[in-house]
Design an enzyme around this catalytic site. Structure first.
Site: not given
Ligand code: NAD
Length: 359
Positions: A94, A194-198
């Site tokens: 990393k 958390g309803v972000g990207n994933v």
């Molecule tokens: P993201 O930032 O798009 O989504 C995260 C969401 O969680 C955001 O909408 C944020 O507002 C919300 N959030 C933050 N704190 C919160 C809380 N206390 N309560 C409720 N919601 C909260 O991130 P992502 O890309 O969707 O990734 C989500 C998780 O998955 C992260 O931990 C990331 O490290 C892990 N991850 C992601 C990937 C990937 O392909 N993007 C791969 C492996 C692991």
């Protein structure tokens, strides 16, 4: 630069990052600075036994360089375990570039970083992570071939989130089969933190499979997006752990299961995308005592790494997808071993990864 080939005397200083360097059984740690450009870069290579180390490059602010180094060391070790549990021919690495106001020329920063990666001769392959984008990978690619996720890669979808979500839902299916004797997610209540990207994509897929879904998000815009595009119930960030449900899916930040929240969890399964979901391994033991099946985070969320690795290994998207669907078998095997040994699923996953790293 410090190198520990395991035959040298232990490093005596107690600086926190050096203790971590020893305790996590490193490996290599490389630092590069260019004062004029405001560049401070860190590359941590945890293990290359199974192949070159692959892991993203973070470009975010840190309170001080020591914290940035600690972050890189912890994250790179996590990548070793994730690659090993997913049986990828890769090690764990990393990198971090400390974001600061001194930086005026972003292009220069990623040129310097590209030279830095190239200087390691392929022991570290970089990719996107928090704060970096395809355009940054393109600049790095001008300087080194040891980068993936740039525009020249043939994959139609550059974003790893869809495959991460597919892997998590596949893992939920394995957990539902093992723990609830349910061959599908239809009719199950799934609560997503958390309803972000994933998280959003997981909700979409679970809805497609006929699950009932409740979500929360600290960002009102993300919540609004979910409300507009999905048929989901909404709860507050504080309520999320205690909602009675079949599956609780942490998909926000790390430490979702900690000493404060572990006793509130009212789910039969914990299976989500977030990295470092457990505050400590003790949380996994408590979940097991409560008969809550925990799908180890780095095993269930490996879809993103598989996506990036496939690009570097010149595989196509179909091969990447097939590999992601194998998360079902990986988890099933972890669950069975946890049942037969009495160890938590997190301990079993660590054992498997560590055995593979030593092999
Ligand atoms: P993201 O930032 O798009 O989504 C995260 C969401 O969680 C955001 O909408 C944020 O507002 C919300 N959030 C933050 N704190 C919160 C809380 N206390 N309560 C409720 N919601 C909260 O991130 P992502 O890309 O969707 O990734 C989500 C998780 O998955 C992260 O931990 C990331 O490290 C892990 N991850 C992601 C990937 C990937 O392909 N993007 C791969 C492996 C692991």
């Amino acid at each position: 630069m410090m190198q520990n080939n395991n035959n040298t005397a232990p490093i005596s200083t107690k600086a926190p990052f050096l203790s971590l360097f020893e305790n996590l059984q490193y490996g290599e740690l490389h630092l590069k600075q260019d004062i004029q450009a405001g560049f401070f870069g860190i590359i941590a290579i945890h293990n290359t036994t199974r192949g070159p180390s692959l892991g993203g490059c973070r470009f975010i602010p840190y309170s001080d360089p020591q914290n940035a180094i600690i972050d890189a060391l912890k994250l790179a070790q996590g990548m070793s375990y994730k690659a090993a549990i997913s049986d990828l021919p890769l090690g764990g690495g990393k990198s971090v570039i400390i974001h600061s106001e001194k930086i005026k020329d972003r292009r220069k920063i990623f040129e310097l970083f590209g030279d830095f990666v190239e200087s390691l001769g392929g022991r570290y392959i970089t990719a996107e992570d928090s704060g970096t984008h395809v355009t940054d990978m393109d600049i790095i690619f001008e300087k080194t071939a040891y980068v993936t996720g740039h525009s020249n890669i043939a994959f139609a979808t550059k974003d790893p989130s869809p495959l991460t979500a597919l892997g998590v839902v596949t893992g939920m299916q394995a957990a539902a089969q093992h723990h609830l004797q349910r061959s599908s997610l239809a009719g199950l209540h799934i609560v997503i933190q958390g309803v972000g990207n994933v998280g959003f994509r997981i909700a979409q897929l679970c809805q497609h499979y006929g699950a009932k879904i409740t979500v929360c998000d600290s960002n009102p815009k993300a919540l609004q997006h979910a409300k507009e595009h999905l048929n989901v119930g909404i709860c507050t960030v504080d309520q999320i752990h205690s909602i009675p449900c079949d599956i609780f899916a942490p998909c926000a930040l790390g430490n979702a299961i900690n000493t404060q929240t572990v006793h509130k969890v009212n789910a039969k399964i914990v299976a989500g995308a977030a990295n470092n979901q457990l505050e400590s391994i003790e949380m996994a033991r408590i979940l097991k005592e409560k008969d809550i099946l925990y799908a180890p985070d780095y095993a269930i969320n490996a879809g993103g790494l598989i996506h990036v690795a496939a690009q570097y290994l010149h595989q196509d998207e179909t091969q990447a997808r097939e590999k992601v669907l194998k998360i079902y078998d990986t988890l099933q095997s972890i669950f069975i071993q946890s049942d037969t040994t009495g160890l938590s699923t997190a301990e079993i996953a660590n054992q498997i990864a560590e055995q593979r790293l030593q092999a």
